[in-house]
Design a protein around this motif. Structure first.
Motif, short mmCIF file in Angstrom:
data_model
loop_
_atom_site.label_atom_id
_atom_site.label_comp_id
_atom_site.label_asym_id
_atom_site.label_seq_id
_atom_site.Cartn_x
_atom_site.Cartn_y
_atom_site.Cartn_z
N ARG A 1 -48.14 -4.66 -5.16
CA ARG A 1 -49.39 -5.19 -4.63
C ARG A 1 -49.77 -4.39 -3.38
NH1 ARG A 1 -51.77 -9.88 -6.04
NH2 ARG A 1 -49.88 -10.46 -7.15
N LEU A 2 -50.84 -3.64 -3.48
CA LEU A 2 -51.33 -2.85 -2.34
C LEU A 2 -52.38 -3.67 -1.61
CD1 LEU A 2 -51.65 -0.20 -0.71
CD2 LEU A 2 -53.34 0.52 -2.41
N LYS A 3 -52.14 -3.89 -0.33
CA LYS A 3 -53.11 -4.60 0.49
C LYS A 3 -53.58 -3.66 1.60
CE LYS A 3 -54.20 -8.88 2.87
NZ LYS A 3 -55.53 -8.92 2.24
N VAL A 4 -54.85 -3.37 1.58
CA VAL A 4 -55.43 -2.48 2.59
C VAL A 4 -56.03 -3.34 3.69
CG1 VAL A 4 -57.06 -0.63 3.05
CG2 VAL A 4 -55.88 -0.75 0.84
N LEU A 5 -55.59 -3.08 4.90
CA LEU A 5 -55.99 -3.86 6.07
C LEU A 5 -57.07 -3.14 6.86
CD1 LEU A 5 -52.32 -4.63 7.15
CD2 LEU A 5 -53.82 -6.10 5.78
N GLU B 1 -56.57 0.73 6.57
CA GLU B 1 -57.64 1.53 5.97
C GLU B 1 -57.63 2.94 6.54
OE1 GLU B 1 -61.50 -0.16 6.63
OE2 GLU B 1 -62.33 0.69 4.78
N GLU B 2 -57.85 3.89 5.67
CA GLU B 2 -57.90 5.34 5.97
C GLU B 2 -56.50 5.94 6.17
OE1 GLU B 2 -60.68 6.30 9.04
OE2 GLU B 2 -62.37 5.33 8.05
N ILE C 1 -60.59 -0.23 1.66
CA ILE C 1 -60.43 -1.68 1.43
C ILE C 1 -60.51 -2.00 -0.06
CG2 ILE C 1 -61.50 -3.94 1.76
CD1 ILE C 1 -60.15 -3.14 4.24
N SER C 2 -61.37 -1.32 -0.77
CA SER C 2 -61.57 -1.60 -2.20
C SER C 2 -60.38 -1.20 -3.06
CB SER C 2 -62.83 -0.87 -2.70
OG SER C 2 -62.69 0.52 -2.53
N ASP C 3 -59.42 -0.50 -2.49
CA ASP C 3 -58.21 -0.14 -3.23
C ASP C 3 -57.21 -1.29 -3.30
OD1 ASP C 3 -58.34 3.15 -1.78
OD2 ASP C 3 -59.03 2.51 -3.77
N TRP D 1 -50.27 5.09 -14.73
CA TRP D 1 -50.51 4.12 -13.68
C TRP D 1 -51.75 3.32 -14.06
CZ3 TRP D 1 -47.83 2.32 -9.66
CH2 TRP D 1 -46.77 3.08 -9.15
N TYR D 2 -51.59 1.99 -14.02
CA TYR D 2 -52.69 1.07 -14.26
C TYR D 2 -52.97 0.31 -12.98
CZ TYR D 2 -52.82 1.50 -19.39
OH TYR D 2 -52.97 1.96 -20.68
N VAL D 3 -54.21 -0.12 -12.79
CA VAL D 3 -54.60 -0.92 -11.65
C VAL D 3 -55.18 -2.24 -12.16
CG1 VAL D 3 -56.88 0.18 -11.48
CG2 VAL D 3 -55.94 -1.03 -9.50
N GLN D 4 -54.83 -3.31 -11.47
CA GLN D 4 -55.33 -4.64 -11.83
C GLN D 4 -55.96 -5.28 -10.60
OE1 GLN D 4 -52.40 -7.61 -13.01
NE2 GLN D 4 -53.88 -8.62 -14.35
N TYR D 5 -57.27 -5.48 -10.67
CA TYR D 5 -57.97 -6.20 -9.61
C TYR D 5 -57.89 -7.70 -9.90
CZ TYR D 5 -59.68 -1.55 -8.56
OH TYR D 5 -59.75 -0.21 -8.25
N PRO D 6 -58.05 -8.53 -8.89
CA PRO D 6 -57.90 -9.98 -9.08
C PRO D 6 -58.73 -10.50 -10.24
CG PRO D 6 -58.08 -9.46 -6.76
CD PRO D 6 -58.34 -8.18 -7.49
#
Lengths: 116, 111
Positions: free
Chosen positions: B106-110, B15-16, B83-85, B35-40
């Motif tokens: 798949r972007l995972k923000v920790l 994060e950040e 985190i919300s990204d 660019w498209y984004v797909q949330y779960p």
């Protein structure tokens, strides 16, 4: 606007059964798309309608798949008979023919299909 | 024929921290880029698009992408992720009705 509406959200069926997926595009949009999303193949375009007429169905995998758009506010994707390899998430998307968003496809939430 | 390559299937980032998601395309004609984004458990949502004009395009939530014609790239960047990204991001190219989508990153923000 409620956005693109798809039903059902989840469908579990047995091999050989008929499956019908439904889509209501955004009001005023005259283009409609059906996509299939799988881990192996990603997002694939199945069929494209413009003004309720199928323009490109080259992505429909085989004759078991059919799609209709009887009017501007409703479309169906039918699989008969269904097979386990049809398990995927099916998305419907719509697009307007003009205005600021004419080239943007608006996606529905998808239908997760599981064929046992 | 057109194609899209997203080289990274997963990108973990704290994060950040800044992030870049890579997208390369090939096409024999000029295309639009998205660019498209797909949330779960959701459908794809448009994040930003390049049609013409300025090669740098921005989204309302801090993402930006730059069209580079010579390198046939349209990389997505954000200087500070939240985190919300956390989501899956798809690059797409097209001109008429047929958009070709990449395989997604798949972007995972920790935390």
């Amino acid at each position: 606007d409620a956005g693109v509406i798809q039903s059902p959200r989840h469908e579990v069926t047995e091999m050989g059964q008929e499956v019908t997926l439904r889509c209501k595009p955004i009001s005023g949009h005259n283009s409609l798309f059906w996509y299939r999303q799988t881990m192996m193949r990603g997002l694939e375009l199945l069929i494209y309608f413009n003004n309720n007429v199928p323009i490109d169905d080259s992505g429909m995998p085989e004759d078991r798949f059919s799609a209709k758009m009887p009017n501007a506010s409703f479309s169906t994707l039918k699989i008969q008979p269904s097979e386990p390899r049809d398990s995927a998430v099916y998305f419907c998307a719509s697009r307007s023919s003009g205005g600021l968003t004419y080239n943007e496809q608006f996606f529905g939430p998808g239908t997760r299909l599981t064929v046992l | 024929a057109q194609s899209v390559t997203q080289l990274d299937s997963q990108v973990p980032v704290f994060e950040e921290a800044p992030v870049e998601l890579r997208c390369n395309y090939s096409s024999s004609v000029s295309v639009y880029l998205f660019w498209y984004v797909q949330y779960p458990n959701q459908g794809l949502q448009l994040l930003l698009k390049y049609l013409s004009g300025s090669t740098l395009v921005e989204s309302i939530n801090g993402f930006e992408a730059e069209f580079n014609k010579s390198q046939t790239s349209f990389h997505l960047r954000k200087p500070s992720v939240h985190i919300s990204d956390t989501a899956e991001y798809f690059c797409a190219v097209g001109r008429t009705y047929k958009y070709i989508f990449g395989t997604g990153t798949r972007l995972k923000v920790l935390a």
